[in-house]
Design an enzyme around this catalytic site. Structure first.
Site, mmCIF file in Angstrom:
data_model
loop_
_atom_site.group_PDB
_atom_site.id
_atom_site.type_symbol
_atom_site.label_atom_id
_atom_site.label_comp_id
_atom_site.label_asym_id
_atom_site.label_seq_id
_atom_site.Cartn_x
_atom_site.Cartn_y
_atom_site.Cartn_z
ATOM 1 N N THR A 114 0.843 -1.201 0.000
ATOM 2 C CA THR A 114 0.000 0.000 0.000
ATOM 3 C C THR A 114 0.876 1.248 0.000
ATOM 4 O O THR A 114 2.020 1.221 0.452
ATOM 5 C CB THR A 114 -0.916 0.088 1.232
ATOM 6 O OG1 THR A 114 -0.134 0.397 2.403
ATOM 7 C CG2 THR A 114 -1.703 -1.187 1.471
ATOM 8 N N VAL A 115 0.321 2.318 -0.514
ATOM 9 C CA VAL A 115 0.876 3.650 -0.334
ATOM 10 C C VAL A 115 -0.282 4.529 0.141
ATOM 11 O O VAL A 115 -1.338 4.562 -0.486
ATOM 12 C CB VAL A 115 1.484 4.213 -1.634
ATOM 13 C CG1 VAL A 115 1.950 5.657 -1.420
ATOM 14 C CG2 VAL A 115 2.653 3.347 -2.091
ATOM 15 N N ARG A 130 2.594 9.224 -5.597
ATOM 16 C CA ARG A 130 3.401 9.918 -6.601
ATOM 17 C C ARG A 130 4.674 10.546 -6.020
ATOM 18 O O ARG A 130 5.059 11.648 -6.373
ATOM 19 C CB ARG A 130 2.564 10.963 -7.339
ATOM 20 C CG ARG A 130 1.292 10.358 -7.917
ATOM 21 C CD ARG A 130 0.748 11.134 -9.074
ATOM 22 N NE ARG A 130 -0.441 10.462 -9.604
ATOM 23 C CZ ARG A 130 -0.430 9.430 -10.455
ATOM 24 N NH1 ARG A 130 0.717 8.933 -10.872
ATOM 25 N NH2 ARG A 130 -1.560 8.892 -10.875
ATOM 26 N N ARG A 131 5.272 9.818 -5.094
ATOM 27 C CA ARG A 131 6.569 10.240 -4.566
ATOM 28 C C ARG A 131 7.623 9.148 -4.734
ATOM 29 O O ARG A 131 8.671 9.192 -4.106
ATOM 30 C CB ARG A 131 6.449 10.629 -3.087
ATOM 31 C CG ARG A 131 5.457 11.763 -2.845
ATOM 32 C CD ARG A 131 5.543 12.273 -1.430
ATOM 33 N NE ARG A 131 4.470 13.208 -1.133
ATOM 34 C CZ ARG A 131 4.320 13.845 0.018
ATOM 35 N NH1 ARG A 131 5.205 13.665 0.980
ATOM 36 N NH2 ARG A 131 3.306 14.659 0.206
ATOM 37 N N GLY A 132 7.324 8.143 -5.532
ATOM 38 C CA GLY A 132 8.301 7.082 -5.777
ATOM 39 C C GLY A 132 8.403 6.065 -4.666
ATOM 40 O O GLY A 132 9.349 5.270 -4.638
ATOM 41 N N LEU A 150 6.447 3.347 -3.781
ATOM 42 C CA LEU A 150 6.312 1.956 -4.197
ATOM 43 C C LEU A 150 7.538 1.505 -4.983
ATOM 44 O O LEU A 150 8.050 0.402 -4.782
ATOM 45 C CB LEU A 150 5.042 1.766 -5.037
ATOM 46 C CG LEU A 150 4.861 0.371 -5.663
ATOM 47 C CD1 LEU A 150 4.926 -0.718 -4.605
ATOM 48 C CD2 LEU A 150 3.558 0.309 -6.437
ATOM 49 N N TYR A 189 1.766 -3.061 -11.931
ATOM 50 C CA TYR A 189 2.942 -3.903 -11.750
ATOM 51 C C TYR A 189 3.716 -4.218 -13.025
ATOM 52 O O TYR A 189 4.849 -4.699 -12.956
ATOM 53 C CB TYR A 189 2.540 -5.183 -11.011
ATOM 54 C CG TYR A 189 2.102 -4.860 -9.601
ATOM 55 C CD1 TYR A 189 3.042 -4.579 -8.623
ATOM 56 C CD2 TYR A 189 0.760 -4.757 -9.289
ATOM 57 C CE1 TYR A 189 2.657 -4.233 -7.345
ATOM 58 C CE2 TYR A 189 0.357 -4.410 -8.005
ATOM 59 C CZ TYR A 189 1.308 -4.146 -7.036
ATOM 60 O OH TYR A 189 0.916 -3.786 -5.774
ATOM 61 N N PHE A 213 -2.926 -14.403 -2.128
ATOM 62 C CA PHE A 213 -1.982 -14.160 -1.022
ATOM 63 C C PHE A 213 -1.590 -12.705 -0.983
ATOM 64 O O PHE A 213 -1.884 -11.947 -1.891
ATOM 65 C CB PHE A 213 -0.728 -15.056 -1.157
ATOM 66 C CG PHE A 213 -0.027 -14.958 -2.481
ATOM 67 C CD1 PHE A 213 0.971 -14.007 -2.677
ATOM 68 C CD2 PHE A 213 -0.354 -15.794 -3.533
ATOM 69 C CE1 PHE A 213 1.634 -13.911 -3.889
ATOM 70 C CE2 PHE A 213 0.307 -15.723 -4.761
ATOM 71 C CZ PHE A 213 1.294 -14.764 -4.934
#
Length: 435
Positions: free
Chosen positions: A106-107, A113-115, A117, A146, A435
């Protein structure tokens, strides 16, 4: 599931955009003392009540590895979560390859939008490569995220709703005609016989993944690992005429009547079978239960036998058809050598990978007796991204189709057909698990 990886920023080329922030974001592994704060951020990202219960905290402490549980911190507050754990993935032919299974991503909405992940993913994949994992895996909650990290959708899933009165099945059915039998069992029985049955299933089904003891405890209602909302399902087991367990199903039912007529649904949690006879018997059993007029199948293989086990296959209506397991190749040589090949041939692949983990040119020489793969300087015949290789590796996708979509480039005419002849499988891969 790879929870809610709320969109981190990247442009169309996949590069991460940096947004000015007054404070630096610290991305690192958590400590055991930070588990409650990590759960709060996880729940926030997954749109659940953010407060972590004592039971949830205690349960997480029993199985998460802090060294593989990452977080992003802004002034001490957790604003991003990421976890991985060891897994085995079945390749075509039955080999079990070590995988880096990714989940709980999660973010926090305030920090998109701050890099974040990208930083968590890069750290985890580099560690997985260093450990010697052949692939990384995840179940993507959102499709667009992804691919830019080198993952490709490698298996699909489907769900059906069966209109029981329309099936044409004999309503007087009282058991299999092959000498086998269907018995109801309880959770304790499932924990005893389920793991061995699943081992047989996963060794014969590309795309299947390992299940640990905790999976069986969660799915049979062991109190310390289930929530207070647990409802005991029914469990049915199919035994062959020789007494061998060949299939098992977990299901629940509702209680719905209208004008003194039943309209009840059997809702399948999971069904595993290692023989067609077991599969046939368990679906027939579910469709024969008094008062049941609908069966919801749960997540099944996209080429499941079910619809055509029915005298009228149209009685089974598809309600979901979607991507499921995503695969990221970390070691091209080991991945291609691990699987089997029905045909014989050679193919030179140019694999692109913007993260540099798997990029290179490789010559695959494959046949029914085995395969060898090695870096080469020969001219490439097929150029593809590492995500597209992940889509092809388990045999579910067509290189010719990907070329038509502009996702794969033939450097030699007909190379896509050669790839399909080598890589595609007679039955589609399937991952029964989330999972």
């Amino acid at each position: 599931m790879t929870d809610r990886a709320l969109t981190d920023s990247s442009d169309s080329t996949g590069s991460t955009r940096s947004i000015d922030s007054a404070r630096p974001i610290d991305v690192r592994a958590i400590t055991t003392d930070e588990i409650p704060e990590w759960i709060r951020a996880l729940n926030t990202g997954f749109l659940r009540p953010p407060t972590a219960s004592e039971q949830e905290i205690a349960d997480r402490r029993t199985y998460i590895d802090p060294d593989r549980t990452l977080a992003a911190f802004d002034a001490g507050r957790c604003v991003g979560t990421f976890r991985s754990f060891p897994q085995e993935l079945t390749a075509v032919g039955g080999a079990l390859v070590p995988a880096d299974a990714i989940s709980n991503v999660t973010v926090t909405p305030t920090h998109r939008r701050r890099g974040i992940l990208g930083r968590m993913m890069a750290r985890d994949l580099a560690a997985a490569k260093e450990r010697g994992d052949v692939v990384a895996t995840l179940i993507a909650a959102e499709y667009p995220i992804y691919g830019r990290y080198g993952f490709g959708p490698a298996t699909s899933t489907a769900e059906w709703i069966v209109d029981v009165p329309r099936t044409g099945l004999d309503p007087r059915w009282s058991g299999p005609a092959d000498g086998g039998r269907v018995d109801l069992v309880d959770g304790e029985d499932v924990r005893k016989i389920g793991p061995e049955l699943h081992e047989r299933l996963r060794r014969g089904r590309p795309g299947a993944v390992s299940r640990d003891e905790r999976w069986w405890r969660i799915n049979t209602g062991v109190p310390e690992v289930t929530s207070g909302s647990w409802t005991e399902p029914y469990y049915a087991v199919y035994r062959s005429a020789s007494g061998e367990v060949e299939g098992m199903v977990s299901y629940e039912s509702d209680d719905k009547w209208d004008d003194k007529r039943p309209h009840n649904t059997a809702d399948v949690n999971w069904l595993i079978a290692v023989t067609p006879a077991a599969e046939r018997a368990l679906w027939h059993y579910l469709c024969s239960i008094d008062w049941i007029t609908r069966v919801k199948t749960g997540w099944r293989a996209p080429d499941d036998l079910l619809p055509h086990l029915l005298p009228d296959p149209r009685a089974a209506r598809v309600t979901t058809q979607a991507d499921w397991l995503w695969v990221r190749i970390l070691d091209v040589v080991r991945a291609l050598e691990a699987r089997t090949y029905a045909g014989t041939g050679t193919l030179v692949l140019e694999v692109t990978d913007r993260d540099g983990l798997s990029a290179g040119r490789y010559r695959l020489e494959a046949g029914p007796d085995g395969a060898s793969c090695a870096p080469t300087t020969l001219d490439a015949e097929l150029t593809l991204g590492v995500g597209e290789l992940g889509r092809l590796w388990l045999g579910d996708e067509s290189a010719v189709r990907l070329a038509a979509l502009g996702l794969v480039r033939e450097e030699r005419a007909g190379a896509g057909s050669v790839a399909d002849a080598l890589l595609r499988t007679s039955r589609r891969p399937w991952c029964p698990d989330i999972f």
